[in-house]
Design an enzyme around this catalytic site. Structure first.
Site, mmCIF file in Angstrom:
data_model
loop_
_atom_site.group_PDB
_atom_site.id
_atom_site.type_symbol
_atom_site.label_atom_id
_atom_site.label_comp_id
_atom_site.label_asym_id
_atom_site.label_seq_id
_atom_site.Cartn_x
_atom_site.Cartn_y
_atom_site.Cartn_z
ATOM 1 N N GLU A 270 35.391 36.369 41.935
ATOM 2 C CA GLU A 270 36.667 35.138 42.349
ATOM 3 C C GLU A 270 36.661 34.709 43.555
ATOM 4 O O GLU A 270 36.528 35.445 44.635
ATOM 5 C CB GLU A 270 37.846 35.914 42.014
ATOM 6 C CG GLU A 270 39.047 34.918 41.848
ATOM 7 C CD GLU A 270 40.219 35.667 41.638
ATOM 8 O OE1 GLU A 270 40.613 35.892 40.097
ATOM 9 O OE2 GLU A 270 41.069 36.050 42.384
ATOM 10 N N ASP B 176 44.184 43.438 37.078
ATOM 11 C CA ASP B 176 42.696 43.212 37.938
ATOM 12 C C ASP B 176 41.741 43.609 36.858
ATOM 13 O O ASP B 176 40.702 42.946 37.020
ATOM 14 C CB ASP B 176 42.658 44.357 39.209
ATOM 15 C CG ASP B 176 44.182 44.339 39.852
ATOM 16 O OD1 ASP B 176 44.069 43.680 40.983
ATOM 17 O OD2 ASP B 176 45.067 44.974 39.326
ATOM 18 N N ASP C 147 36.982 41.100 40.497
ATOM 19 C CA ASP C 147 38.202 40.585 40.952
ATOM 20 C C ASP C 147 38.460 41.508 42.345
ATOM 21 O O ASP C 147 39.115 42.527 42.234
ATOM 22 C CB ASP C 147 39.429 40.883 40.008
ATOM 23 C CG ASP C 147 40.623 40.318 40.673
ATOM 24 O OD1 ASP C 147 40.686 39.348 41.076
ATOM 25 O OD2 ASP C 147 41.867 41.113 40.144
#
Length: 159
Positions: free
Chosen positions: A69, A143, A7
């Site tokens: 991501e 996160d 992330d």
């Protein structure tokens, strides 16, 4: 197969690593955490720090697949999207330089796969990851939960 979810961020970059064993029915969490980059440091310094931290993690965990991501930003947050693109660029480059297969997943796909809702909140994601990984408490900061969710989503796409 070992899958590392990332992330991306310029202050916090979450990571979550799962193993997918053919005999097991679901992925198993191996390790998760966060890289804490110095928020007041120059951009070039933070990008180098991210590079070094990720390189060390890849050397330690030796993933077969790295999943990142995809960039997501509203048109009103163009500056954030540009800055996040820097972090993603470093992450993609480090993975490629190590010869690791790389995939990118949209945040809505990840959220839908983990919670059933493509627009789930951070708290919903943390709770869903906690339950699915059998953790005693939700991963924190968010996160970390997001990175684990990325790895879980990728693993389930392979099942």
């Amino acid at each position: 197969m070992r899958i590392l979810g990332i992330d991306p961020g310029l202050s916090l970059t979450g990571y979550g690593c799962v193993d997918l064993n053919g005999a097991a029915r679901s992925p198993k969490l191996v390790e998760a955490g966060v890289f804490r980059l110095r928020p007041r440091a120059a951009m070039a310094f933070r990008l180098q720090q991210l590079h070094d931290d990720l390189t060390a993690l890849l050397d330690e965990l030796k993933p077969d697949l790295m999943v990142v991501e995809k960039l997501f930003s509203h048109y009103r947050q163009v500056r954030t999207a540009i800055l996040m693109g820097h972090a993603r660029g470093v992450i993609l480059q480090v993975g490629e330089s190590r010869g690791i297969s790389i995939q990118e997943l949209a945040v809505t796909e990840i959220k839908k796969a983990i919670t059933g809702n493509g627009h789930a909140s951070k708290q919903q994601m943390q709770h869903a990851v906690m339950v699915q990984c059998g953790l005693r408490k939700p991963p924190s900061p968010p996160d970390v939960a997001d990175a684990i969710a990325i790895a879980l989503c990728a693993a389930r796409r392979m099942e």
